[in-house]
Design a protein around this motif. Structure first.
Motif: not given
Length: 352
Positions: A37-47
């Motif tokens: 869930g971490f990095g330039v591309y934004h997304i949550t950990v569950p997703d």
């Protein structure tokens, strides 16, 4: 009771040592998914985890989710655990056979040899295996040149028996030799080539792919199994050459065998990632604080700690700055002060 006394008391039990190692390994495994869930591309950990699950089940996945999560972050997280564990294990072996708390996987000049191979490929286009493409040729250059310093040490050892201290000194001499030649070559390089060389030199996991997992995982797994099978003999090496000889262990042969195994694993890692420092130096010392110096407990704990350390460091690296930082920078920033703290706080107790 201070912290060090508490650690020594609580983890005196072998059962507690095993439990702590298992917990450390589980945390490292969990962090593979956390780091998705971490990095330039934004997304949550569950997703991000759902993307992995959908991919494994064969469900349709968004193109960008597949590109950034499945094809980039997941192999990067897996390799962070594999590489952290491998470098930590190599550190344990080197400190055992060299009888030196400062020994680590790069002691024999592996990193400088690999960097030399990368630089001659980037600057002059020289390839040890010219029939491969540019990227593969660069990796092959790094791997083969990384093994040159070790080959020189082993060659000298076959004609003249070297002590562990002499081996370290020869390795340091070769390190400076390769570094000097490399710096001379870089003086003629373009700014673009310098940037590429620097990025490789400091160590990064940014470009890891599933193809890299397929190569690195078997090498680390096979060499790790071989090293773990030698743990009892390495315990004898830890007690000194004379003690090893009294129980039938040939210290010179064991040192050469151990160095060969460590070199193959480290060279394989370095040629893909560059130099990721302090894992192989710090992890064994931290492990000794918790589980002592018996390899049956020291090796697995060091591997678990190294895996957790590197995957956490890589997660921090990905969120540091607009485009992230090389993980080698983060591992050095954390590992350096941690190593100083261990030496100041624990002193000889860590090594005894």
């Amino acid at each position: 009771m201070n912290a060090s006394e508490f650690i020594a008391h609580y983890f005196h039990s072998n059962r507690n040592k095993i439990i702590l190692t298992i917990i450390m390994a589980i945390l490292a495994f969990i962090f593979i998914f956390v780091t998705l869930g971490f990095g330039v591309y934004h997304i949550t950990v569950p997703d991000a985890i759902m993307v992995v699950i959908d991919k494994l089940l064969g469900n349709e996945v968004d193109y960008h989710d597949e590109l950034y999560i499945w094809d980039s972050r997941l192999p990067r997280g897996i390799l962070a655990v594999i590489i952290g564990a491998g470098l930590a294990l190599c550190g344990v072996v080197m400190q055992n056979v060299m009888h030196n708390p400062m020994a680590e996987p790069y002691t024999m000049g592996l990193s400088s040899g690999a960097f030399f191979g990368v630089v001659i490929s980037l600057v002059y286009g020289v390839s040890v295996v010219p029939w491969f493409g540019d990227n593969v040729a660069l990796i092959a250059n790094a791997f083969i040149c990384a093994l040159i310093p070790v080959a020189v040490i082993l060659f000298i050892t076959t004609f003249r028996k070297l002590t562990s201290t002499a081996m370290i000194l020869v390795g340091i001499a070769l390190l400076f030799l390769f570094s000097s030649v490399t710096q001379m070559i870089l003086l003629t390089a373009s700014s673009e080539t310098l940037a590429q060389a620097y990025s490789w030199r400091v160590g990064t996991l940014a470009n890891m792919t599933w193809e890299d997992v397929i190569i690195i995982l078997p090498v680390v797994a096979i060499v790790s199994v071989l090293i773990l099978s030698l743990s009892k003999k390495l315990d004898m090496m830890y007690m000194g050459d004379r003690n090893a000889q009294t129980v039938g262990v040939n210290p010179n042969f064991m040192r050469i065998l151990s160095m060969t195994l460590v070199s193959v694993m480290t060279a394989t890692i370095v040629c893909f990632t560059g130099t990721i420092g302090f894992i192989g130096l710090v992890a064994p010392h931290v492990a000794r604080m918790f589980v002592g110096s018996i390899n049956k407990y020291l090796m697995p704990f060091s591997m678990a700690f190294g895996a957790l350390f590197l995957v956490v460091a890589d997660t921090i690296a990905k969120v540091s700055g607009a485009n992230g930082l090389p993980v080698g920078v983060i591992s050095s920033l954390v590992g350096g002060p941690l190593f100083v703290y261990i030496l100041v706080k624990r002193g000889k107790k860590v090594w005894s």
